[in-house]
Design a protein around this motif. Structure first.
Motif, mmCIF file in Angstrom:
data_model
loop_
_atom_site.group_PDB
_atom_site.id
_atom_site.type_symbol
_atom_site.label_atom_id
_atom_site.label_comp_id
_atom_site.label_asym_id
_atom_site.label_seq_id
_atom_site.Cartn_x
_atom_site.Cartn_y
_atom_site.Cartn_z
ATOM 1 N N ASP A 82 -20.393 29.094 -33.385
ATOM 2 C CA ASP A 82 -19.215 28.773 -32.574
ATOM 3 C C ASP A 82 -18.027 28.523 -33.506
ATOM 4 O OD1 ASP A 82 -17.222 27.541 -31.011
ATOM 5 O OD2 ASP A 82 -18.693 26.519 -29.764
ATOM 6 N N PRO A 83 -17.032 29.410 -33.502
ATOM 7 C CA PRO A 83 -15.905 29.259 -34.430
ATOM 8 C C PRO A 83 -14.931 28.137 -34.074
ATOM 9 C CG PRO A 83 -15.551 31.151 -33.011
ATOM 10 C CD PRO A 83 -16.931 30.620 -32.702
ATOM 11 N N GLN A 84 -15.070 27.524 -32.893
ATOM 12 C CA GLN A 84 -14.128 26.499 -32.451
ATOM 13 C C GLN A 84 -14.692 25.077 -32.482
ATOM 14 O OE1 GLN A 84 -13.141 27.917 -28.538
ATOM 15 N NE2 GLN A 84 -11.785 29.507 -29.335
ATOM 16 N N LEU A 144 -14.732 18.899 -32.770
ATOM 17 C CA LEU A 144 -15.445 17.693 -33.202
ATOM 18 C C LEU A 144 -14.619 16.844 -34.152
ATOM 19 C CD1 LEU A 144 -18.940 19.283 -33.786
ATOM 20 C CD2 LEU A 144 -18.440 17.483 -32.122
ATOM 21 N N ALA A 145 -13.903 17.481 -35.045
ATOM 22 C CA ALA A 145 -13.147 16.746 -36.059
ATOM 23 C C ALA A 145 -11.929 16.040 -35.482
ATOM 24 C CB ALA A 145 -12.712 17.692 -37.175
ATOM 25 N N THR A 146 -11.358 16.589 -34.432
ATOM 26 C CA THR A 146 -10.141 15.990 -33.888
ATOM 27 C C THR A 146 -10.409 15.050 -32.728
ATOM 28 O OG1 THR A 146 -9.756 17.937 -32.499
ATOM 29 C CG2 THR A 146 -8.667 17.882 -34.646
ATOM 30 N N ASN A 147 -11.344 15.408 -31.846
ATOM 31 C CA ASN A 147 -11.699 14.553 -30.712
ATOM 32 C C ASN A 147 -13.025 15.038 -30.142
ATOM 33 O OD1 ASN A 147 -12.011 13.035 -28.426
ATOM 34 N ND2 ASN A 147 -10.098 13.648 -27.470
ATOM 35 N N PHE A 148 -14.111 14.511 -30.667
ATOM 36 C CA PHE A 148 -15.434 14.987 -30.255
ATOM 37 C C PHE A 148 -15.659 14.851 -28.751
ATOM 38 C CE2 PHE A 148 -16.244 10.504 -30.871
ATOM 39 C CZ PHE A 148 -17.129 10.197 -29.848
ATOM 40 N N ARG A 149 -14.968 13.920 -28.109
ATOM 41 C CA ARG A 149 -15.156 13.723 -26.663
ATOM 42 C C ARG A 149 -14.647 14.904 -25.843
ATOM 43 N NH1 ARG A 149 -13.818 8.821 -28.921
ATOM 44 N NH2 ARG A 149 -15.455 7.261 -28.739
ATOM 45 N N SER A 150 -13.784 15.721 -26.424
ATOM 46 C CA SER A 150 -13.297 16.904 -25.700
ATOM 47 C C SER A 150 -13.981 18.179 -26.181
ATOM 48 C CB SER A 150 -11.776 17.035 -25.859
ATOM 49 O OG SER A 150 -11.440 17.292 -27.207
ATOM 50 N N ALA A 151 -14.968 18.050 -27.054
ATOM 51 C CA ALA A 151 -15.683 19.215 -27.583
ATOM 52 C C ALA A 151 -16.668 19.750 -26.550
ATOM 53 C CB ALA A 151 -16.417 18.830 -28.862
ATOM 54 N N ASP A 152 -17.013 21.000 -26.711
ATOM 55 C CA ASP A 152 -17.987 21.651 -25.832
ATOM 56 C C ASP A 152 -19.398 21.261 -26.263
ATOM 57 O OD1 ASP A 152 -15.968 22.999 -24.402
ATOM 58 O OD2 ASP A 152 -15.889 24.569 -25.930
ATOM 59 N N LEU A 153 -19.835 20.084 -25.808
ATOM 60 C CA LEU A 153 -21.133 19.534 -26.182
ATOM 61 C C LEU A 153 -22.001 19.310 -24.952
ATOM 62 C CD1 LEU A 153 -19.946 16.736 -28.663
ATOM 63 C CD2 LEU A 153 -20.904 18.970 -29.261
ATOM 64 N N SER A 154 -23.313 19.364 -25.160
ATOM 65 C CA SER A 154 -24.237 18.973 -24.092
ATOM 66 C C SER A 154 -24.176 17.450 -23.948
ATOM 67 C CB SER A 154 -25.663 19.404 -24.460
ATOM 68 O OG SER A 154 -26.134 18.638 -25.564
ATOM 69 N N ASP A 155 -24.758 16.926 -22.882
ATOM 70 C CA ASP A 155 -24.801 15.473 -22.703
ATOM 71 C C ASP A 155 -25.535 14.799 -23.864
ATOM 72 O OD1 ASP A 155 -23.419 15.721 -20.310
ATOM 73 O OD2 ASP A 155 -25.217 15.582 -19.061
ATOM 74 N N ARG A 156 -26.600 15.413 -24.319
ATOM 75 C CA ARG A 156 -27.374 14.881 -25.454
ATOM 76 C C ARG A 156 -26.507 14.824 -26.707
ATOM 77 N NH1 ARG A 156 -32.674 15.187 -28.078
ATOM 78 N NH2 ARG A 156 -32.401 15.942 -30.196
ATOM 79 N N GLU A 157 -25.819 15.922 -27.012
ATOM 80 C CA GLU A 157 -24.982 15.988 -28.212
ATOM 81 C C GLU A 157 -23.820 15.001 -28.132
ATOM 82 O OE1 GLU A 157 -25.838 20.738 -29.055
ATOM 83 O OE2 GLU A 157 -24.114 20.127 -27.845
#
Length: 187
Positions: free
Chosen positions: A95-97, A102-115
């Motif tokens: 994933d190039p994005q 994650l570095a700027t605001n992990f809460r807005s990253a495309d993450l699973s609930d676990r991640e």
């Protein structure tokens, strides 16, 4: 590294030269962290032995490890680790994005609930370790993590808090190659 001298490779103990050569062969260049830690060989050995243990004997997946490293390093404003592990995060997550998110605001990253739960815990442990308690462990369990996985999340977090602080003290700079690795996933 600008605040401490980087030793000449020919002056290093053989085991350090071998490890640096292995990393250079794998990456196609020598990551600056290896040259920097060569300043103090006993610390080089301990640092990379623990890094290897965290990565090689982990109950969490490698792509999750890199996500944690980038989130923690972003919280610590660590240029070296955000850039270097951002490259690995892009590669292991295909994933190039994601690393930039994650570095700027992990809460807005495309993450699973676990991640997301793992990153929440890691950043809280980074920013307010005194506030980490049973509820935080329970939140990770509810997100599906085992005790061993929680230990591994904490180990990655603690290790990269150390790494981030040493990079800051030494003024460690990322190699130019890291900035572009994993950005074009069509290659």
């Amino acid at each position: 590294m600008t605040r401490f001298p980087v030793p000449d490779a020919t002056d290093l103990p053989e085991d350090l030269r071998e490890r640096i050569d292995e990393e250079a062969e794998r990456a196609g260049f020598t990551p600056n962290v290896f040259s920097a830690y060569a300043y103090k060989p006993s610390h080089f050995r301990g640092f990379f032995e623990y890094y290897d243990a965290i990565v090689e004997d982990a109950a969490i997946e490698r792509h999750e490890i890199e996500q944690l490293i980038v989130a923690v390093s972003g919280a610590n404003d660590c240029l070296y680790c955000v850039v270097a592990h951002g490259a690995l995060c892009r590669i292991y997550n295909d994933d190039p994005q994601l690393a930039d998110q994650l570095a700027t605001n992990f809460r807005s990253a495309d993450l699973s609930d676990r991640e997301l739960a793992m990153c929440e815990f890691a950043v809280k442990l980074t920013e307010s370790p005194e506030r980490v308690g049973d509820a935080d462990h329970q939140a990770l369990r509810e997100a599906g993590l085992t005790d061993e996985e929680i230990w591994d999340v904490a180990s990655v977090t603690a290790f990269f808090n150390l790494s981030n602080r040493m990079a800051a003290v030494a003024d460690m700079r990322p190699n130019d190659e890291f900035y572009t690795l994993g950005r074009d996933m069509t290659q």
